[in-house]
Design a protein around this motif. Structure first.
Motif, PDB file in Angstrom:
ATOM      1  N   GLY A  39       0.789  -1.227   0.000  1.00  0.00           N
ATOM      2  CA  GLY A  39       0.000   0.000   0.000  1.00  0.00           C
ATOM      3  C   GLY A  39       0.820   1.274   0.000  1.00  0.00           C
ATOM      4  O   GLY A  39       0.269   2.356   0.142  1.00  0.00           O
ATOM      5  N   LYS A  61      -5.055   3.663   3.354  1.00  0.00           N
ATOM      6  CA  LYS A  61      -3.934   3.689   2.408  1.00  0.00           C
ATOM      7  C   LYS A  61      -4.427   3.899   0.984  1.00  0.00           C
ATOM      8  O   LYS A  61      -3.773   4.564   0.184  1.00  0.00           O
ATOM      9  CB  LYS A  61      -3.131   2.390   2.469  1.00  0.00           C
ATOM     10  CG  LYS A  61      -2.271   2.264   3.697  1.00  0.00           C
ATOM     11  CD  LYS A  61      -1.487   0.974   3.665  1.00  0.00           C
ATOM     12  CE  LYS A  61      -0.617   0.849   4.888  1.00  0.00           C
ATOM     13  NZ  LYS A  61       0.178  -0.375   4.889  1.00  0.00           N
ATOM     14  N   ASP A  64      -5.347   7.555   0.604  1.00  0.00           N
ATOM     15  CA  ASP A  64      -4.113   8.341   0.533  1.00  0.00           C
ATOM     16  C   ASP A  64      -3.443   8.227  -0.827  1.00  0.00           C
ATOM     17  O   ASP A  64      -2.942   9.219  -1.358  1.00  0.00           O
ATOM     18  CB  ASP A  64      -3.127   7.895   1.614  1.00  0.00           C
ATOM     19  CG  ASP A  64      -3.596   8.225   3.021  1.00  0.00           C
ATOM     20  OD1 ASP A  64      -4.541   9.030   3.178  1.00  0.00           O
ATOM     21  OD2 ASP A  64      -3.016   7.653   3.972  1.00  0.00           O
ATOM     22  N   ARG A  65      -3.392   7.028  -1.410  1.00  0.00           N
ATOM     23  CA  ARG A  65      -2.676   6.800  -2.672  1.00  0.00           C
ATOM     24  C   ARG A  65      -3.510   7.131  -3.898  1.00  0.00           C
ATOM     25  O   ARG A  65      -2.974   7.626  -4.884  1.00  0.00           O
ATOM     26  CB  ARG A  65      -2.200   5.347  -2.788  1.00  0.00           C
ATOM     27  CG  ARG A  65      -1.217   4.928  -1.750  1.00  0.00           C
ATOM     28  CD  ARG A  65       0.109   5.678  -1.864  1.00  0.00           C
ATOM     29  NE  ARG A  65       0.921   5.410  -0.695  1.00  0.00           N
ATOM     30  CZ  ARG A  65       1.165   6.290   0.265  1.00  0.00           C
ATOM     31  NH1 ARG A  65       0.668   7.491   0.213  1.00  0.00           N
ATOM     32  NH2 ARG A  65       1.911   5.976   1.286  1.00  0.00           N
ATOM     33  N   GLN A  80      -4.579  -4.077  -1.030  1.00  0.00           N
ATOM     34  CA  GLN A  80      -5.395  -3.720   0.132  1.00  0.00           C
ATOM     35  C   GLN A  80      -6.829  -4.238   0.029  1.00  0.00           C
ATOM     36  O   GLN A  80      -7.642  -3.986   0.905  1.00  0.00           O
ATOM     37  CB  GLN A  80      -5.437  -2.191   0.285  1.00  0.00           C
ATOM     38  CG  GLN A  80      -4.083  -1.554   0.491  1.00  0.00           C
ATOM     39  CD  GLN A  80      -3.439  -1.990   1.786  1.00  0.00           C
ATOM     40  OE1 GLN A  80      -4.019  -1.836   2.849  1.00  0.00           O
ATOM     41  NE2 GLN A  80      -2.240  -2.546   1.710  1.00  0.00           N
TER      42      GLN A  80
END
Length: 111
Positions: A39, A61, A64-65, A80
């Motif tokens: 992640g 995660k 966020d990404r 994930q």
């Protein structure tokens, strides 16, 4: 038993409930691109073609990404994401070079 269809490689694999998309791809050569598997890099971004309701909840995660917009467009991080039923996924070959550059930057920054 749920199945994951890897549209780009043409494979459909029967999996246990709560199987991870990336780990299944690695084990059965589904060919989802990846670098870190945790992640951090975002390289394993996949688009959910079918089966959105058969996935685990979106992780921090991933937000966020990928960002909320990409998630709303149906993208997830394979590392994930876990399946609870049948899903079909795809990934863009045109993204690989860009994703590799991002992955290298993020991995180097966290080292």
């Amino acid at each position: 038993m749920p199945s994951i269809t890897y549209q780009n490689s043409g494979k459909t694999i029967e999996v246990d409930k709560d199987a991870n998309i990336l780990r299944t791809s690695i084990r059965y050569e589904g060919t989802v691109p990846y670098k870190c598997g945790g992640g951090l890099c975002g390289t394993c971004r996949v688009r959910i073609v079918d089966g959105h309701d058969n996935l685990s909840r979106v992780m921090k995660k991933e937000i966020d990404r990928l960002g909320a917009e990409r998630i709303e467009e149906g993208y997830r991080l394979a590392c994930q994401t876990f399946v609870t039923g049948d899903v079909t996924i795809a990934w863009g070959e045109e993204d690989l070079e860009r994703l590799n550059k991002i992955a290298k930057r993020r991995i180097n920054a966290s080292s």
